[in-house]
Design a protein around this motif. Structure first.
Motif, PDB file in Angstrom:
ATOM      1  N   MET A   1       0.848  -1.202   0.000  1.00  0.00           N
ATOM      2  CA  MET A   1       0.000   0.000   0.000  1.00  0.00           C
ATOM      3  C   MET A   1       0.880   1.247   0.000  1.00  0.00           C
ATOM      4  O   MET A   1       1.855   1.322   0.752  1.00  0.00           O
ATOM      5  N   ILE A   2       0.539   2.219  -0.850  1.00  0.00           N
ATOM      6  CA  ILE A   2       1.358   3.429  -0.938  1.00  0.00           C
ATOM      7  C   ILE A   2       1.098   4.342   0.254  1.00  0.00           C
ATOM      8  O   ILE A   2       0.037   4.286   0.877  1.00  0.00           O
ATOM      9  N   ASN A   3       2.070   5.187   0.561  1.00  0.00           N
ATOM     10  CA  ASN A   3       1.936   6.068   1.712  1.00  0.00           C
ATOM     11  C   ASN A   3       1.150   7.333   1.354  1.00  0.00           C
ATOM     12  O   ASN A   3       0.761   7.546   0.208  1.00  0.00           O
ATOM     13  N   ILE A   4       0.932   8.187   2.346  1.00  0.00           N
ATOM     14  CA  ILE A   4       0.087   9.360   2.170  1.00  0.00           C
ATOM     15  C   ILE A   4       0.663  10.355   1.163  1.00  0.00           C
ATOM     16  O   ILE A   4      -0.072  10.945   0.379  1.00  0.00           O
ATOM     17  N   VAL A   5       1.981  10.500   1.150  1.00  0.00           N
ATOM     18  CA  VAL A   5       2.610  11.429   0.195  1.00  0.00           C
ATOM     19  C   VAL A   5       2.373  10.954  -1.231  1.00  0.00           C
ATOM     20  O   VAL A   5       2.032  11.735  -2.129  1.00  0.00           O
ATOM     21  N   GLU A   6       2.518   9.656  -1.451  1.00  0.00           N
ATOM     22  CA  GLU A   6       2.303   9.082  -2.786  1.00  0.00           C
ATOM     23  C   GLU A   6       0.836   9.181  -3.194  1.00  0.00           C
ATOM     24  O   GLU A   6       0.518   9.427  -4.363  1.00  0.00           O
ATOM     25  N   ARG A   7      -0.065   8.997  -2.231  1.00  0.00           N
ATOM     26  CA  ARG A   7      -1.506   9.141  -2.532  1.00  0.00           C
ATOM     27  C   ARG A   7      -1.831  10.562  -2.962  1.00  0.00           C
ATOM     28  O   ARG A   7      -2.523  10.789  -3.943  1.00  0.00           O
ATOM     29  N   HIS A   8      -1.304  11.505  -2.211  1.00  0.00           N
ATOM     30  CA  HIS A   8      -1.577  12.911  -2.530  1.00  0.00           C
ATOM     31  C   HIS A   8      -1.022  13.277  -3.906  1.00  0.00           C
ATOM     32  O   HIS A   8      -1.652  14.010  -4.669  1.00  0.00           O
ATOM     33  N   GLN A   9       0.142  12.776  -4.223  1.00  0.00           N
ATOM     34  CA  GLN A   9       0.735  13.069  -5.529  1.00  0.00           C
ATOM     35  C   GLN A   9      -0.103  12.449  -6.647  1.00  0.00           C
ATOM     36  O   GLN A   9      -0.304  13.064  -7.700  1.00  0.00           O
ATOM     37  N   HIS A  10      -0.603  11.251  -6.414  1.00  0.00           N
ATOM     38  CA  HIS A  10      -1.461  10.591  -7.397  1.00  0.00           C
ATOM     39  C   HIS A  10      -2.734  11.411  -7.622  1.00  0.00           C
ATOM     40  O   HIS A  10      -3.167  11.607  -8.777  1.00  0.00           O
ATOM     41  N   ILE A  11      -3.333  11.856  -6.536  1.00  0.00           N
ATOM     42  CA  ILE A  11      -4.563  12.651  -6.629  1.00  0.00           C
ATOM     43  C   ILE A  11      -4.318  13.942  -7.399  1.00  0.00           C
ATOM     44  O   ILE A  11      -5.086  14.322  -8.293  1.00  0.00           O
ATOM     45  N   LEU A  12      -3.241  14.650  -7.089  1.00  0.00           N
ATOM     46  CA  LEU A  12      -2.927  15.918  -7.753  1.00  0.00           C
ATOM     47  C   LEU A  12      -2.598  15.710  -9.228  1.00  0.00           C
ATOM     48  O   LEU A  12      -3.003  16.514 -10.083  1.00  0.00           O
ATOM     49  N   ASN A  13      -1.894  14.648  -9.538  1.00  0.00           N
ATOM     50  CA  ASN A  13      -1.580  14.355 -10.950  1.00  0.00           C
ATOM     51  C   ASN A  13      -2.860  14.091 -11.739  1.00  0.00           C
ATOM     52  O   ASN A  13      -3.025  14.578 -12.865  1.00  0.00           O
ATOM     53  N   LYS A  14      -3.760  13.317 -11.150  1.00  0.00           N
ATOM     54  CA  LYS A  14      -4.993  12.955 -11.846  1.00  0.00           C
ATOM     55  C   LYS A  14      -5.903  14.161 -12.045  1.00  0.00           C
ATOM     56  O   LYS A  14      -6.504  14.332 -13.117  1.00  0.00           O
ATOM     57  N   ILE A  15      -5.998  15.009 -11.045  1.00  0.00           N
ATOM     58  CA  ILE A  15      -6.899  16.157 -11.159  1.00  0.00           C
ATOM     59  C   ILE A  15      -6.348  17.200 -12.126  1.00  0.00           C
ATOM     60  O   ILE A  15      -7.096  17.929 -12.779  1.00  0.00           O
ATOM     61  N   GLN A  16      -5.027  17.255 -12.266  1.00  0.00           N
ATOM     62  CA  GLN A  16      -4.426  18.150 -13.250  1.00  0.00           C
ATOM     63  C   GLN A  16      -4.765  17.712 -14.671  1.00  0.00           C
ATOM     64  O   GLN A  16      -4.982  18.526 -15.553  1.00  0.00           O
ATOM     65  N   VAL A  17      -4.849  16.413 -14.873  1.00  0.00           N
ATOM     66  CA  VAL A  17      -5.152  15.870 -16.209  1.00  0.00           C
ATOM     67  C   VAL A  17      -6.642  15.963 -16.523  1.00  0.00           C
ATOM     68  O   VAL A  17      -7.034  16.426 -17.597  1.00  0.00           O
ATOM     69  N   ASN A  18      -7.495  15.563 -15.565  1.00  0.00           N
ATOM     70  CA  ASN A  18      -8.935  15.461 -15.832  1.00  0.00           C
ATOM     71  C   ASN A  18      -9.742  16.686 -15.408  1.00  0.00           C
ATOM     72  O   ASN A  18     -10.871  16.859 -15.858  1.00  0.00           O
ATOM     73  N   GLY A  19      -9.167  17.504 -14.518  1.00  0.00           N
ATOM     74  CA  GLY A  19      -9.916  18.668 -14.041  1.00  0.00           C
ATOM     75  C   GLY A  19     -10.818  18.358 -12.864  1.00  0.00           C
ATOM     76  O   GLY A  19     -11.181  19.244 -12.096  1.00  0.00           O
ATOM     77  N   SER A  20     -11.191  17.075 -12.717  1.00  0.00           N
ATOM     78  CA  SER A  20     -12.027  16.646 -11.595  1.00  0.00           C
ATOM     79  C   SER A  20     -11.798  15.159 -11.353  1.00  0.00           C
ATOM     80  O   SER A  20     -11.198  14.469 -12.185  1.00  0.00           O
ATOM     81  N   LEU A  21     -12.295  14.662 -10.232  1.00  0.00           N
ATOM     82  CA  LEU A  21     -12.166  13.237  -9.911  1.00  0.00           C
ATOM     83  C   LEU A  21     -13.246  12.869  -8.905  1.00  0.00           C
ATOM     84  O   LEU A  21     -13.882  13.724  -8.295  1.00  0.00           O
TER      85      LEU A  21
END
Length: 254
Positions: A1-21
């Motif tokens: 399981m990834i840690n909180i920093v990696e989760r946050h980075q994943h979330i920010l990367n995805k929202i930058q691409v899609n605009g929403s999630l």
């Protein structure tokens, strides 16, 4: 399981691409609970990196505020003009239509040039003044309380007229389009009048530039299931287009 920093980075990367999630998708992708994702989104919102919404998050502030009509008219004016031109092509000779209020539907009014007769019912004073110059157009101006910020009327006088008519098309301007919450405007009374217009129309055509997507106003007009056709500009995301088409809504992009 990834840690909180990696989760946050994943979330920010995805929202930058899609605009929403949405929370549900993130739970599957990251293999964590919805409680964990909601905590992550809260932390990221506290850092002003995103805005939480019902069931997810968005990159842009989803809440709209009321602005004077002359100020709104300057925003995305080129896009509104092109939307208005395309919308005018949907009007047929001997049609009876409703035009609501807003600067995008005002752009439509400027390009309506019917060869035959046309009846237009409108709540917007600026729309009526634009159309009254054309001898082929019969204008029915709804009455009521005048909202200075939008140059349009609301109230029971308008409701009474609308309960006794039925038109082929409603051209509706909005302040926000949220795929879950639906169409909104900044004023609850105007939202009520828009609902009456919908009940009096066969086909609902929304005219909105791409900045309106992902936004929410104070007054809810209706859910997306009421909408037949949306005319917008190329700033709309592919994800949003596919979602709307999946709902059975026709999308025209200028």
């Amino acid at each position: 399981m990834i840690n909180i920093v990696e989760r946050h980075q994943h979330i920010l990367n995805k929202i930058q691409v899609n605009g929403s999630l949405d929370v549900h998708s993130l739970c599957k992708e990251l293999d964590v609970s919805s409680v964990t994702i909601r905590k992550d989104l809260k932390l990221l919102e506290d850092k002003n990196l995103l805005y939480r919404t019902h069931g997810g998050a968005t990159l842009n502030n989803p809440y709209t505020v009321d602005k004077p009509v002359n100020e709104k008219e300057l925003l995305q004016s080129a896009e509104k003009t092109r939307i208005g031109i395309l919308a005018s092509e949907l009007i047929e000779d001997n049609d009876s239509i409703i035009i609501a209020s807003g600067t995008t539907v005002l752009a439509l009014a400027r390009y309506i040039k019917p060869k035959g007769s046309l009846t237009v019912i409108t709540s917007a004073l600026n729309v009526a003044l634009e159309l009254v110059q054309n001898s082929n157009i019969e204008v029915i101006q709804l009455g009521g309380l005048l909202r200075k910020s939008s140059s349009s009327v609301t109230g029971p006088y308008s409701d009474n007229v609308l309960t006794n008519i039925f038109c082929s098309k409603l051209f509706l301007g909005v302040d926000g389009i949220d795929l879950e919450f639906g169409l909104t405007t900044t004023n609850a009374l105007e939202a009520h009048l828009n609902r009456q217009m919908i009940a009096s129309s066969q086909k609902i055509i929304v005219l909105a530039d791409s900045t309106k997507f992902g936004k929410r106003g104070f007054g809810r007009i209706c859910g997306m299931e009421e909408v037949d056709h949306i005319i917008t500009d190329s700033g709309i995301s592919e994800h949003t287009i596919k979602s709307l088409e999946g709902m059975g809504i026709k999308i025209s992009i200028i």
